[in-house]
Scaffold this active site. Structure first.
Site, PDB file in Angstrom:
ATOM      1  N   ASN A 221       0.826  -1.197   0.000  1.00 23.47           N
ATOM      2  CA  ASN A 221       0.000   0.000   0.000  1.00 23.47           C
ATOM      3  C   ASN A 221       0.867   1.256   0.000  1.00 23.47           C
ATOM      4  O   ASN A 221       1.105   1.853  -1.046  1.00 23.47           O
ATOM      5  CB  ASN A 221      -0.938  -0.012   1.206  1.00 23.47           C
ATOM      6  CG  ASN A 221      -2.067   1.010   1.071  1.00 23.47           C
ATOM      7  OD1 ASN A 221      -1.911   2.063   0.472  1.00 23.47           O
ATOM      8  ND2 ASN A 221      -3.231   0.689   1.624  1.00 23.47           N
ATOM      9  N   ASP A 222       1.379   1.636   1.165  1.00 23.56           N
ATOM     10  CA  ASP A 222       2.122   2.893   1.265  1.00 23.56           C
ATOM     11  C   ASP A 222       3.400   2.890   0.435  1.00 23.56           C
ATOM     12  O   ASP A 222       3.839   3.943  -0.023  1.00 23.56           O
ATOM     13  CB  ASP A 222       2.458   3.197   2.730  1.00 23.56           C
ATOM     14  CG  ASP A 222       1.204   3.493   3.548  1.00 23.56           C
ATOM     15  OD1 ASP A 222       0.296   4.148   3.003  1.00 23.56           O
ATOM     16  OD2 ASP A 222       1.126   3.063   4.699  1.00 23.56           O
ATOM     17  N   VAL A 223       4.006   1.727   0.215  1.00 23.28           N
ATOM     18  CA  VAL A 223       5.269   1.675  -0.526  1.00 23.28           C
ATOM     19  C   VAL A 223       5.060   1.893  -2.020  1.00 23.28           C
ATOM     20  O   VAL A 223       6.039   1.982  -2.772  1.00 23.28           O
ATOM     21  CB  VAL A 223       6.009   0.344  -0.286  1.00 23.28           C
ATOM     22  CG1 VAL A 223       6.384   0.192   1.173  1.00 23.28           C
ATOM     23  CG2 VAL A 223       5.191  -0.841  -0.768  1.00 23.28           C
TER      24      VAL A 223
END
Length: 473
Positions: free
Chosen positions: A399-401
């Site tokens: 997700n955030d990466v």
């Protein structure tokens, strides 16, 4: 054991022991060196274990041991537990297992220092430097012990993965740390003070809890790496306590390696270690549950048949795994999908972000378990230039990466964090249970791009459906 040797052998035994210690140190260094590559990591781990075995055996000749019954019992019980854990612990629980190892390592070092303090009987007989190393070994080892078990609880889920803080906590922790160092000085000045000794022990155990509780669960890769470093430093201090060169060197090697890895993890998130430890940033990865994203935005859903067709007609497919892949235990099905694509002439690569997963190298270990070839695994810096020439990117549980906000919004909590440039590819397909944000708690605009499609559901079930679709195409 040395008492049973002939006098002539006993005379040269100290020199032989130091030479064997040097040999074991060399084996340790070679083992750590080989841990730097997935292709050699297995043999590196075996070399490090061999170095430890040599160290244990030669130490039995180096110390005046009266009874071996408890030592043998400990070896048998510990080996049985280790063998059972290695065979039975699932890959998703590996971060928790590493946290426990760190905790036991720190606790063992603290117990060694405590045992030596008690063994002397008259602490006033200890030199000042010995008392300092005893105090520091107990301090670092105890912090590592309780801190590691808090990390274990956060990873396991029975302790909240969200930061647990109270007003003035950082100042309180700093005062406790300074106070404990003062107590180490007090113990050095007055070795007979039992109060100082037990206060060091108690406050250090409390510090371990208070240090890790404010850290979000998704920052555990950094925490585990740092605690690993702490366990090495505690072991090195314990080596000074008992005057064991091998323990000093091996502990220093582990400590240094852990600090280097911690720095790599922090750089991968574009955050300082201070921000990780004291910033109370983030919480659990909420890819499985949590607040839904903005429902006014439009996403484009896809199906297994559609994904299969897109991948078959692609020249290059890059797979970006995340923690969701580990949770779903879908690594073997993913490998099956990749194998089928390769048989149809598709080039398949895997892009690994440094902080994907819940411990350093988590995704590498996960994919290695599924026999993914090492030469298909690429670090973020290696794979990022390839996205521009990639037809399809399969993002599984990350997700955030992969959040482009890190590049476009200066006010974002993750702004400046190096990410996988998946948005440069012609098509991205995100495997996810819902539109819930990741641990940073922010929406991901990648989900709503025209070039992106969402494949909702459990990752393992979704990949199995794609496997079936590939069989039918």
């Amino acid at each position: 054991m040395s008492n049973f040797l002939p006098p002539s052998v006993q005379a040269v035994l100290p020199n032989i022991i130091q030479l064997v210690y040097l040999l074991a140190t060399g084996v340790f260094i070679m083992g750590i060196k080989r841990l730097g590559s997935p292709a050699t990591a297995r043999s590196g781990n075996q070399l490090a274990a061999l170095g430890m075995f040599i160290g244990v055996i030669v130490t039995l000749f180096d110390q005046q041991i009266i009874s071996y019954e408890l030592i043998i019992a400990g070896i048998v019980v510990g080996s049985a537990i280790g063998a059972f854990a290695a065979k039975k612990v699932e890959m998703t629980a590996m971060p928790e297992m590493v946290a426990i190892f760190n905790g036991f390592g720190g606790g063992a070092s603290a117990l060694v220092a405590w045992g030596e303090f008690v063994r002397i009987g008259a602490p006033t007989m200890l030199a000042g430097q010995d008392l300092v190393t005893i105090g520091l070994s107990i301090l670092i080892g105890s912090i590592t012990f309780t801190g590691s078990f808090i990390a274990f609880g956060k990873l396991k889920g029975f302790i909240s993965g969200n930061p647990v803080t109270f007003p003035g906590q950082n100042i309180f922790n700093a005062l406790l740390t300074v106070g404990t160092l003062v107590l180490v000085g007090w113990l050095t000045y007055d070795p007979s003070s039992q109060l100082a000794f037990w206060l060091i022990f108690g406050i250090a155990l409390l510090l371990g809890i208070l240090t890790v509780m404010p850290i979000g669960g998704a920052d555990m890769p950094v925490v585990i790496s740092l605690l690993n470093s702490y366990s090495g430093l505690a072991a090195s201090m314990a080596g000074f306590v008992i005057n064991n060169n091998l323990l000093i060197i091996s502990g220093a090697l582990v400590g240094a390696a852990g600090l280097i890895l911690t720095n790599i993890m922090c750089n991968a998130m574009n955050r300082s270690l201070g921000n990780v430890l004291f910033g109370a940033f983030g919480g659990n990865d909420s890819s499985e549950s949590g607040p839904a994203a903005d429902t006014d935005k439009t996403v484009r859903e896809t199906t297994a048949d559609d994904v299969a067709i897109q991948c078959i007609y692609a020249n290059k497919v890059i797979i970006v795994p995340g923690y969701g892949l580990a949770v779903a235990q879908a690594q073997h099905v993913l490998k099956e999908v990749a194998d089928k694509l390769e048989k149809k002439g598709v080039e398949v690569k895997y892009g690994i972000h440094p902080v994907a997963g819940r411990m350093p190298g988590h995704m590498n270990v996960l994919l290695a378990e599924a026999d993914v070839p090492y030469d298909q695994l690429y670090d973020m810096e290696q794979i990022n230039p390839d996205f521009k020439s990639t037809d399809v990117v399969l993002i599984i549980g990350a997700n955030d990466v992969v959040n482009p906000t890190a590049k476009t919004e200066p006010g974002s909590p993750i702004y400046g964090m190096p990410i996988m440039n998946v948005d440069d590819a012609e098509r991205t397909i995100v495997f996810k249970r819902s539109l819930s944000p990741g641990f940073a708690g922010i929406d991901n605009p990648l989900f709503y791009k025209e070039s992106n499609q969402m494949f909702f559901g459990d990752a393992k079930d979704s990949l199995q459906a794609i496997t079936q679709a590939l069989n039918e195409v």
